[in-house]
Design a protein around this motif. Structure first.
Motif, short mmCIF file in Angstrom:
data_model
loop_
_atom_site.label_atom_id
_atom_site.label_comp_id
_atom_site.label_asym_id
_atom_site.label_seq_id
_atom_site.Cartn_x
_atom_site.Cartn_y
_atom_site.Cartn_z
N GLY A 165 -3.74 -3.46 7.59
CA GLY A 165 -4.38 -2.24 7.12
C GLY A 165 -3.53 -1.03 7.41
N THR A 166 -4.00 0.11 6.95
CA THR A 166 -3.31 1.36 7.19
C THR A 166 -3.82 1.96 8.49
OG1 THR A 166 -3.08 1.76 4.83
CG2 THR A 166 -2.85 3.66 6.27
N GLY A 167 -2.92 2.27 9.39
CA GLY A 167 -3.30 2.86 10.65
C GLY A 167 -3.14 4.35 10.64
N GLY A 168 -3.82 4.98 11.60
CA GLY A 168 -3.71 6.42 11.73
C GLY A 168 -4.30 6.88 13.04
N ALA A 169 -4.04 8.14 13.36
CA ALA A 169 -4.48 8.66 14.65
C ALA A 169 -4.69 10.16 14.60
CB ALA A 169 -3.45 8.34 15.72
N ILE A 170 -5.50 10.64 15.51
CA ILE A 170 -5.59 12.07 15.80
C ILE A 170 -4.46 12.34 16.78
CG2 ILE A 170 -6.97 13.84 16.94
CD1 ILE A 170 -9.42 12.04 16.17
N THR A 226 0.85 -1.18 0.00
CA THR A 226 0.00 0.00 0.00
C THR A 226 0.88 1.24 0.00
OG1 THR A 226 -1.78 1.17 1.17
CG2 THR A 226 -0.22 -0.03 2.53
N ALA A 227 0.40 2.32 -0.58
CA ALA A 227 1.20 3.54 -0.65
C ALA A 227 1.25 4.27 0.70
CB ALA A 227 0.62 4.47 -1.71
N ILE A 228 0.25 4.08 1.51
CA ILE A 228 0.19 4.75 2.81
C ILE A 228 0.26 3.70 3.90
CG2 ILE A 228 -1.24 6.13 4.36
CD1 ILE A 228 -2.50 7.37 1.86
N ASN A 229 1.11 3.92 4.90
CA ASN A 229 1.18 2.96 6.01
C ASN A 229 0.82 3.58 7.35
OD1 ASN A 229 3.45 4.39 6.61
ND2 ASN A 229 4.86 2.69 6.44
N TRP A 230 0.66 4.90 7.41
CA TRP A 230 0.26 5.57 8.65
C TRP A 230 -0.14 7.00 8.32
CZ3 TRP A 230 -1.04 4.19 13.31
CH2 TRP A 230 -1.12 5.15 14.33
N PHE A 231 -1.06 7.57 9.07
CA PHE A 231 -1.41 8.98 8.91
C PHE A 231 -1.74 9.57 10.28
CE2 PHE A 231 -5.46 6.82 8.59
CZ PHE A 231 -6.31 7.62 9.36
N GLU A 232 -1.58 10.88 10.39
CA GLU A 232 -1.93 11.59 11.60
C GLU A 232 -2.72 12.84 11.23
OE1 GLU A 232 1.85 10.20 14.33
OE2 GLU A 232 1.84 12.25 13.55
N LEU A 233 -3.81 13.07 11.95
CA LEU A 233 -4.62 14.27 11.79
C LEU A 233 -4.36 15.16 13.00
CD1 LEU A 233 -8.00 12.75 10.57
CD2 LEU A 233 -6.23 13.84 9.21
N PRO A 234 -3.81 16.34 12.80
CA PRO A 234 -3.52 17.20 13.94
C PRO A 234 -4.79 17.79 14.55
CG PRO A 234 -2.92 18.31 11.89
CD PRO A 234 -3.36 16.92 11.53
N ALA A 235 -4.76 17.99 15.85
CA ALA A 235 -5.90 18.57 16.56
C ALA A 235 -5.45 19.72 17.43
CB ALA A 235 -6.55 17.50 17.43
N ALA A 236 -6.21 20.81 17.39
CA ALA A 236 -6.00 21.91 18.32
C ALA A 236 -6.63 21.55 19.67
CB ALA A 236 -6.60 23.19 17.77
N ASP A 237 -7.79 20.90 19.61
CA ASP A 237 -8.50 20.44 20.81
C ASP A 237 -8.67 18.92 20.67
OD1 ASP A 237 -10.61 19.59 22.56
OD2 ASP A 237 -11.34 21.66 22.67
N PHE A 238 -7.81 18.18 21.35
CA PHE A 238 -7.75 16.72 21.20
C PHE A 238 -9.09 16.04 21.49
CE2 PHE A 238 -6.85 12.49 22.98
CZ PHE A 238 -6.18 11.92 21.90
N ASP A 239 -9.72 16.37 22.61
CA ASP A 239 -10.98 15.72 22.98
C ASP A 239 -12.10 16.05 21.99
OD1 ASP A 239 -9.97 14.36 25.20
OD2 ASP A 239 -10.24 16.12 26.48
#
Length: 129
Positions: A50-55, A3-16
């Motif tokens: 699968g491809t993982g990711g997180a906030i 797969t071309a993507i193996n991880w991603f992160e979405l930045p948060a100003a307010d985590f909750d």
């Protein structure tokens, strides 16, 4: 490469707020880990398959609408996910759009100001119809 993507992160100003937004829109719970150098809320995925990711909440990443677009799998329910966006604090900016054999997509602005795509593969779109 499988797969071309193996991880991603979405930045948060307010985590909750960001975690609550994605839990509401996707209709699933995110696993939270605050033990490391930055809080993370993980999207569900099959580890190793699968491809993982997180906030993430990080001083090195800021939310924004001008960066890359990550497409999240709607598990065959793109309309259901889109109906939850505004109530969760986001805005749909591109409605459901058919992309032929690749399925359907939509784009939203999340609670943090990130531009994020939702994707429904063709097999799931056919089953939902």
């Amino acid at each position: 490469m499988s797969t071309a993507i193996n991880w991603f992160e979405l930045p948060a100003a307010d985590f909750d707020r960001a975690r609550s937004f994605y839990e509401a829109v996707l209709g699933t719970e995110l696993k939270v880990d605050t033990s490391g150098r930055m809080p993370m809320a993980f999207f569900p995925y099959a580890e190793g398959k699968g491809t993982g990711g997180a906030i993430v909440k990080s001083e090195h990443a800021r939310p924004g609408v001008d960066g890359a677009i990550v497409y999240l799998d709607t598990r065959g329910s793109i309309e259901r996910c889109l109906r939850r966006v505004e109530a969760a604090g986001g805005k749909v900016v591109v409605p459901v759009t058919d992309i032929g054999p690749h399925g359907r997509f939509a784009i939203l602005i999340d609670s943090e100001g990130n531009r994020v795509g939702l994707h429904e593969p063709r097999a799931a779109a056919s089953a939902a119809a």
